[in-house]
Design an enzyme around this catalytic site. Structure first.
Site, PDB file in Angstrom:
ATOM      1  N   ASP A  12      46.184  69.204  44.509  1.00  0.00           N
ATOM      2  CA  ASP A  12      46.753  68.509  45.583  1.00  0.00           C
ATOM      3  C   ASP A  12      47.316  67.321  45.181  1.00  0.00           C
ATOM      4  OD1 ASP A  12      47.518  67.864  48.505  1.00  0.00           O
ATOM      5  OD2 ASP A  12      45.712  66.589  48.631  1.00  0.00           O
ATOM      6  N   ASP A  14      48.393  63.859  47.301  1.00  0.00           N
ATOM      7  CA  ASP A  14      48.056  62.649  48.177  1.00  0.00           C
ATOM      8  C   ASP A  14      46.452  62.771  48.300  1.00  0.00           C
ATOM      9  OD1 ASP A  14      50.236  60.960  49.587  1.00  0.00           O
ATOM     10  OD2 ASP A  14      50.802  63.075  49.410  1.00  0.00           O
ATOM     11  N   ASP A 171      41.634  67.706  48.755  1.00  0.00           N
ATOM     12  CA  ASP A 171      40.503  66.887  49.414  1.00  0.00           C
ATOM     13  C   ASP A 171      40.561  67.197  50.889  1.00  0.00           C
ATOM     14  OD1 ASP A 171      43.363  65.980  49.871  1.00  0.00           O
ATOM     15  OD2 ASP A 171      42.601  63.999  50.414  1.00  0.00           O
TER      16      ASP A 171
END
Length: 220
Positions: A12, A14, A171
């Site tokens: 991922d 961000d 996250d």
């Protein structure tokens, strides 16, 4: 040929590869200022990140007094324009990331990005930080017409990288669900933009810093 157990490691963007919270917070606050709303602190914006900029804007409006009809559509282009113009003012790779990428490169592992950010913005940001050319592919939230938590972006990443055993690092619950839906191991980072404790995301494994990534992958 090395005996490292993975051919592909996807990330991922961000909150996983890059700490973008400062620049995303500034963009949200710019949009909020256009309708006379008070700015939000970065700590309030961090858990809003993950489902794309429009969702983040909606959450920001909801947190500062509600979402009037038409405001999202009107403010969304303004948020994107401001963000693109200030995309890498504060954003930096998380500690240890570059070293982990160097090690994966040395092992012959292909690395890639699957993000719900628009692909164009992801490419601009990764380019500014010198990371774009390191990625075998970059898939954004608008690349395929379907985004995480769907499996398709992860499966497309695997196909574009030439196939092979894959792990995905993220996250958010959307990252974990996308990996699970695609049938690949999920690794959550505890330092990301969490809306709940990392241990509660349902990931197969959790790391607290990038120094732990490769030793973990070697055991799987």
């Amino acid at each position: 040929m090395n005996d490292f157990p993975f051919r592909i490691v996807g990330f991922d963007l961000d909150g996983t590869l890059v700490d973008t919270a400062g620049d995303l917070t500034a963009a949200v606050n710019h949009a909020l200022s256009l309708v006379g709303r008070a700015p939000l602190p970065e700590a309030a914006v961090r858990p809003m990140i993950g489902l794309g900029a429009k969702h983040m804007l909606e959450q920001g409006l909801a947190a500062t007094g509600g979402v009037p009809d038409g405001d999202v559509e009107r403010l969304y282009p303004e948020l994107l324009r401001y963000y693109e113009d200030h995309i890498a003012v504060h954003s930096r790779p998380f500690p240890g990331l570059i070293e982990a990428l160097d090690r994966l490169d040395a092992l012959g592992v292909r690395t890639a990005v699957v993000t719900n950010k628009m692909e164009r913005l992801a490419r601009i940001l990764l380019g500014e930080l010198g990371l774009a050319d390191r990625m075998a592919t970059i898939i954004g939230g608008d690349t395929l017409g379907v985004r995480k938590p769907a499996a398709e972006p992860i499966l497309a990443m695997i196909e574009r990288c030439g196939g092979g055993r894959t792990a995905f690092v993220g996250d958010s619950i959307y990252d974990v669900m996308a990996a699970t839906n695609a049938g690949v191991p999920s690794i959550a980072v505890s330092f990301g933009f969490l809306d709940r404790p990392a241990a509660d995301l349902g990931a197969d494994h959790v790391i607290d810093d990038y120094g732990e990534l490769i030793p973990l992958l070697e055991t799987l």
